[in-house]
Design a protein around this motif. Structure first.
Motif, PDB file in Angstrom:
ATOM      1  N   ALA A 180       0.827  -1.207   0.000  1.00  0.00           N
ATOM      2  CA  ALA A 180       0.000   0.000   0.000  1.00  0.00           C
ATOM      3  C   ALA A 180       0.864   1.260   0.000  1.00  0.00           C
ATOM      4  CB  ALA A 180      -0.941   0.010   1.208  1.00  0.00           C
ATOM      5  N   ILE A 181       1.970   1.222   0.755  1.00  0.00           N
ATOM      6  CA  ILE A 181       2.871   2.379   0.818  1.00  0.00           C
ATOM      7  C   ILE A 181       3.492   2.644  -0.546  1.00  0.00           C
ATOM      8  CG2 ILE A 181       5.050   3.213   1.797  1.00  0.00           C
ATOM      9  CD1 ILE A 181       4.354   1.661   4.344  1.00  0.00           C
ATOM     10  N   GLU A 182       3.948   1.587  -1.203  1.00  0.00           N
ATOM     11  CA  GLU A 182       4.580   1.752  -2.507  1.00  0.00           C
ATOM     12  C   GLU A 182       3.589   2.185  -3.576  1.00  0.00           C
ATOM     13  OE1 GLU A 182       8.244  -1.398  -1.643  1.00  0.00           O
ATOM     14  OE2 GLU A 182       6.518  -2.021  -2.849  1.00  0.00           O
ATOM     15  N   ALA A 183       2.344   1.754  -3.448  1.00  0.00           N
ATOM     16  CA  ALA A 183       1.316   2.220  -4.383  1.00  0.00           C
ATOM     17  C   ALA A 183       1.093   3.722  -4.224  1.00  0.00           C
ATOM     18  CB  ALA A 183       0.011   1.459  -4.148  1.00  0.00           C
ATOM     19  N   GLN A 184       1.089   4.196  -2.975  1.00  0.00           N
ATOM     20  CA  GLN A 184       0.922   5.627  -2.719  1.00  0.00           C
ATOM     21  C   GLN A 184       2.114   6.414  -3.262  1.00  0.00           C
ATOM     22  OE1 GLN A 184       0.202   6.584   1.400  1.00  0.00           O
ATOM     23  NE2 GLN A 184       0.358   8.788   1.069  1.00  0.00           N
ATOM     24  N   PRO A 224      20.154   9.936 -10.428  1.00  0.00           N
ATOM     25  CA  PRO A 224      21.261   8.962 -10.392  1.00  0.00           C
ATOM     26  C   PRO A 224      20.845   7.612 -10.961  1.00  0.00           C
ATOM     27  CG  PRO A 224      21.065  10.118  -8.298  1.00  0.00           C
ATOM     28  CD  PRO A 224      19.873  10.498  -9.106  1.00  0.00           C
ATOM     29  N   ASP A 225      19.612   7.192 -10.674  1.00  0.00           N
ATOM     30  CA  ASP A 225      19.023   5.988 -11.262  1.00  0.00           C
ATOM     31  C   ASP A 225      17.776   6.416 -12.016  1.00  0.00           C
ATOM     32  OD1 ASP A 225      20.686   3.776 -10.205  1.00  0.00           O
ATOM     33  OD2 ASP A 225      19.978   4.516  -8.275  1.00  0.00           O
ATOM     34  N   PRO A 226      17.631   6.030 -13.283  1.00  0.00           N
ATOM     35  CA  PRO A 226      16.437   6.424 -14.041  1.00  0.00           C
ATOM     36  C   PRO A 226      15.156   6.065 -13.283  1.00  0.00           C
ATOM     37  CG  PRO A 226      18.027   5.338 -15.472  1.00  0.00           C
ATOM     38  CD  PRO A 226      18.535   5.174 -14.069  1.00  0.00           C
ATOM     39  N   ILE A 227      14.201   6.979 -13.290  1.00  0.00           N
ATOM     40  CA  ILE A 227      12.933   6.744 -12.603  1.00  0.00           C
ATOM     41  C   ILE A 227      12.005   6.019 -13.575  1.00  0.00           C
ATOM     42  CG2 ILE A 227      10.965   7.817 -11.455  1.00  0.00           C
ATOM     43  CD1 ILE A 227      12.843  10.156 -10.754  1.00  0.00           C
ATOM     44  N   PRO A 228      11.666   4.758 -13.316  1.00  0.00           N
ATOM     45  CA  PRO A 228      10.884   3.967 -14.284  1.00  0.00           C
ATOM     46  C   PRO A 228       9.437   4.431 -14.360  1.00  0.00           C
ATOM     47  CG  PRO A 228      11.178   2.744 -12.242  1.00  0.00           C
ATOM     48  CD  PRO A 228      11.978   4.009 -12.094  1.00  0.00           C
ATOM     49  N   ASP A 229       8.794   4.096 -15.464  1.00  0.00           N
ATOM     50  CA  ASP A 229       7.376   4.420 -15.608  1.00  0.00           C
ATOM     51  C   ASP A 229       6.547   3.684 -14.563  1.00  0.00           C
ATOM     52  OD1 ASP A 229       7.915   6.084 -17.751  1.00  0.00           O
ATOM     53  OD2 ASP A 229       7.652   4.485 -19.237  1.00  0.00           O
ATOM     54  N   ASP A 230       6.891   2.427 -14.310  1.00  0.00           N
ATOM     55  CA  ASP A 230       6.182   1.649 -13.291  1.00  0.00           C
ATOM     56  C   ASP A 230       6.993   1.707 -11.997  1.00  0.00           C
ATOM     57  OD1 ASP A 230       4.799  -0.130 -11.721  1.00  0.00           O
ATOM     58  OD2 ASP A 230       4.487  -1.592 -13.317  1.00  0.00           O
ATOM     59  N   LEU A 231       6.831   2.802 -11.264  1.00  0.00           N
ATOM     60  CA  LEU A 231       7.615   3.000 -10.041  1.00  0.00           C
ATOM     61  C   LEU A 231       7.227   1.997  -8.969  1.00  0.00           C
ATOM     62  CD1 LEU A 231       9.692   4.619  -8.444  1.00  0.00           C
ATOM     63  CD2 LEU A 231       7.889   6.250  -7.860  1.00  0.00           C
ATOM     64  N   GLN A 232       5.963   1.602  -8.912  1.00  0.00           N
ATOM     65  CA  GLN A 232       5.535   0.658  -7.880  1.00  0.00           C
ATOM     66  C   GLN A 232       6.269  -0.680  -8.035  1.00  0.00           C
ATOM     67  OE1 GLN A 232       1.297   0.148  -7.605  1.00  0.00           O
ATOM     68  NE2 GLN A 232       1.425  -1.318  -5.909  1.00  0.00           N
ATOM     69  N   ASP A 237      10.814  -4.401  -6.577  1.00  0.00           N
ATOM     70  CA  ASP A 237      12.006  -5.142  -7.007  1.00  0.00           C
ATOM     71  C   ASP A 237      13.262  -4.672  -6.279  1.00  0.00           C
ATOM     72  OD1 ASP A 237      10.427  -6.540  -8.771  1.00  0.00           O
ATOM     73  OD2 ASP A 237      10.968  -5.322 -10.528  1.00  0.00           O
ATOM     74  N   ASN A 238      13.253  -3.447  -5.799  1.00  0.00           N
ATOM     75  CA  ASN A 238      14.464  -2.838  -5.235  1.00  0.00           C
ATOM     76  C   ASN A 238      14.529  -2.928  -3.716  1.00  0.00           C
ATOM     77  OD1 ASN A 238      16.666  -1.572  -6.680  1.00  0.00           O
ATOM     78  ND2 ASN A 238      16.346   0.234  -5.387  1.00  0.00           N
ATOM     79  N   GLY A 240      15.428  -5.215  -1.601  1.00  0.00           N
ATOM     80  CA  GLY A 240      16.655  -5.771  -1.038  1.00  0.00           C
ATOM     81  C   GLY A 240      17.785  -4.754  -1.025  1.00  0.00           C
ATOM     82  N   ARG A 241      17.975  -4.076  -2.147  1.00  0.00           N
ATOM     83  CA  ARG A 241      19.019  -3.045  -2.232  1.00  0.00           C
ATOM     84  C   ARG A 241      18.722  -1.894  -1.283  1.00  0.00           C
ATOM     85  NH1 ARG A 241      19.365   1.072  -6.817  1.00  0.00           N
ATOM     86  NH2 ARG A 241      21.380   2.107  -6.545  1.00  0.00           N
ATOM     87  N   ASP A 242      17.458  -1.502  -1.218  1.00  0.00           N
ATOM     88  CA  ASP A 242      17.078  -0.410  -0.327  1.00  0.00           C
ATOM     89  C   ASP A 242      17.250  -0.789   1.142  1.00  0.00           C
ATOM     90  OD1 ASP A 242      16.435   1.007  -2.578  1.00  0.00           O
ATOM     91  OD2 ASP A 242      14.267   0.881  -2.338  1.00  0.00           O
ATOM     92  N   MET A 243      16.960  -2.047   1.451  1.00  0.00           N
ATOM     93  CA  MET A 243      17.101  -2.495   2.844  1.00  0.00           C
ATOM     94  C   MET A 243      18.569  -2.454   3.258  1.00  0.00           C
ATOM     95  SD  MET A 243      15.494  -5.913   4.603  1.00  0.00           S
ATOM     96  CE  MET A 243      13.859  -5.441   4.058  1.00  0.00           C
ATOM     97  N   ALA A 244      19.457  -2.822   2.353  1.00  0.00           N
ATOM     98  CA  ALA A 244      20.886  -2.773   2.659  1.00  0.00           C
ATOM     99  C   ALA A 244      21.344  -1.337   2.897  1.00  0.00           C
ATOM    100  CB  ALA A 244      21.677  -3.407   1.517  1.00  0.00           C
ATOM    101  N   ALA A 245      20.741  -0.390   2.160  1.00  0.00           N
ATOM    102  CA  ALA A 245      21.099   1.023   2.316  1.00  0.00           C
ATOM    103  C   ALA A 245      20.341   1.686   3.456  1.00  0.00           C
ATOM    104  CB  ALA A 245      20.813   1.773   1.013  1.00  0.00           C
ATOM    105  N   GLY A 246      19.233   1.101   3.867  1.00  0.00           N
ATOM    106  CA  GLY A 246      18.421   1.686   4.932  1.00  0.00           C
ATOM    107  C   GLY A 246      17.556   2.848   4.469  1.00  0.00           C
ATOM    108  N   ARG A 247      17.369   2.992   3.164  1.00  0.00           N
ATOM    109  CA  ARG A 247      16.555   4.088   2.625  1.00  0.00           C
ATOM    110  C   ARG A 247      16.184   3.784   1.181  1.00  0.00           C
ATOM    111  NH1 ARG A 247      20.099   7.691  -0.291  1.00  0.00           N
ATOM    112  NH2 ARG A 247      22.263   6.994  -0.094  1.00  0.00           N
ATOM    113  N   THR A 248      15.223   4.522   0.667  1.00  0.00           N
ATOM    114  CA  THR A 248      14.739   4.350  -0.695  1.00  0.00           C
ATOM    115  C   THR A 248      15.699   5.021  -1.675  1.00  0.00           C
ATOM    116  OG1 THR A 248      12.460   4.331   0.108  1.00  0.00           O
ATOM    117  CG2 THR A 248      12.787   4.766  -2.245  1.00  0.00           C
ATOM    118  N   LEU A 249      16.160   4.256  -2.668  1.00  0.00           N
ATOM    119  CA  LEU A 249      17.203   4.733  -3.564  1.00  0.00           C
ATOM    120  C   LEU A 249      16.708   5.158  -4.940  1.00  0.00           C
ATOM    121  CD1 LEU A 249      20.005   2.125  -2.729  1.00  0.00           C
ATOM    122  CD2 LEU A 249      19.826   4.486  -1.927  1.00  0.00           C
TER     123      LEU A 249
END
Length: 366
Positions: A180-184, A224-232, A237-238, A240-249
């Motif tokens: 739900a958060i990612e959809a928002q 820095p990373d292209p913003i995809p059309d389907d951000l949700q 998909d991201n 795991g990478r975000d969890m390692a960084a502790g924030r949304t990348l």
């Protein structure tokens, strides 16, 4: 074309001003006086007649006059699109800012429906050589001038992102917590991207459509990373990478505004100090021209220490363009000689300081 004009402005216990009232007739206003006298405080008061925290991004308690700390109040009479509005905004000590329009309580977003205010302040002189956050803020202020609801999309996105970042830091792996958060975030993010791109198109069109003494800039929205059309889907998909960084990348919170001095093909960050200032002024003027067409009246301009890094020729060109735009511009500088090219096209206000209190004196001429 209609005009957007403040005809009266009153400050009470605001910053260095215990009490100040100025009567205005729609011409540009040249405000001069020594450093620290309280010139910028007048411009900041006007900036608070638009949504947000004003041109200094100050909290409500930071705006009150010291040492009394009683709270502060700004009142104004605004002529907008053939209507007259009474505006009041204030904050009592320890309480959030409040707003009344024509005697009725109103949310700040309502200010965006009746007024458009743009500003250029000295801290923005380093816009092209500092971090991306300042450039995003600059672009979002321009976007907000065209689309007042842009602030709602930004707030919605940031609130959802904070919740997602908290889950990432807590190493929550259950996908049900994220959906739900990612959809928002995706919905708000798409609106933010669309609004920003539309603003860049309008700014560049306004630059190219009018003769100007200031350099034009080619603008590009990057990340820095292209913003995809389907951000949700990308957020899912991201994880795991975000969890390692502790924030949304990935997302519009990582966007940047690139500018190139069109005539020279030089990145803004590589231009001289004077060229960087001229590019900023060019964008503010372009924003003003586009708004005059879109809103139906040129915006109010707040140009703090605008003459810094401008020679006499370019100062004169700036004043001519403001005059041609028909905007009510509040401009500050340390001495009256910085505004000599304006002559009787402007009103003049001298600000001095006596016993730690700003004193405002209206003058009929230089």
């Amino acid at each position: 074309m209609s005009k957007l004009v403040l005809s009266e402005l009153t400050l009470s216990h605001f910053r260095s001003h215990k009490r100040a009232t100025v009567a205005l007739d729609g011409r540009p206003i040249a405000i001069f006086g020594p450093n620290g006298a309280g010139k910028t405080n007048l411009l900041e008061a006007v900036s608070l007649l638009s949504p947000g925290r004003g041109m200094r991004r100050a909290g409500a308690d930071d705006l009150t006059r010291r040492p009394e700390a009683l709270g502060w109040k700004i009142t104004a009479i605004l002529g907008s699109l053939h209507q007259t509005h009474e505006l009041e905004t204030w904050a009592e000590a320890g309480n959030p800012r409040q707003l009344r329009i024509d005697g009725k309580a109103a949310p700040q977003v309502a200010l965006g429906r009746i007024a458009r205010i743009l500003w250029l302040v000295p801290s923005m002189d380093r816009l092209w050589i500092e971090g991306a956050e300042g450039r995003r803020r600059f672009l979002d202020r321009a976007t907000l001038s065209f689309e007042p609801t842009h602030a709602d999309a930004v707030l919605s996105y940031e609130k959802a992102m904070r919740e997602r970042n908290r889950l990432l830091k807590d190493m929550v792996r259950d996908p049900h917590w994220y959906s739900a958060i990612e959809a928002q975030m995706a919905e708000a993010g798409a609106t933010i991207q669309r609004n920003r791109q539309d603003t860049i198109v309008q700014l560049m069109a306004a630059q190219n459509a009018a003769p100007t003494a200031f350099p034009t800039a080619n603008l590009t929205l990057t990340s820095p990373d292209p913003i995809p059309d389907d951000l949700q889907m990308a957020l899912a998909d991201n994880r795991g990478r975000d969890m390692a960084a502790g924030r949304t990348l990935i997302g519009p919170h990582r966007a940047d505004l690139d500018a190139v001095f069109a005539e020279k093909g030089t990145l803004a960050r590589d231009c001289s100090t004077g060229e960087q200032k001229a590019l900023l002024i060019s964008l503010i003027l372009a924003n003003g021209r586009a708004l005059a067409r879109d809103f139906g009246a040129p915006p109010i301009l707040l140009l703090d220490e605008v003459a810094a890094h401008l020679d006499a020729t370019r100062r004169a060109a700036l004043y001519d363009e403001i005059d041609a735009l028909g905007a009510q511009a509040f401009m500050s500088g340390t001495g009256p000689e910085l505004f000599s090219e304006l002559d009787d096209r402007a009103q003049y206000i001298e600000v001095t300081e006596t016993d730690r209190e700003s004193v405002v004196m209206q003058r009929t001429s230089l």
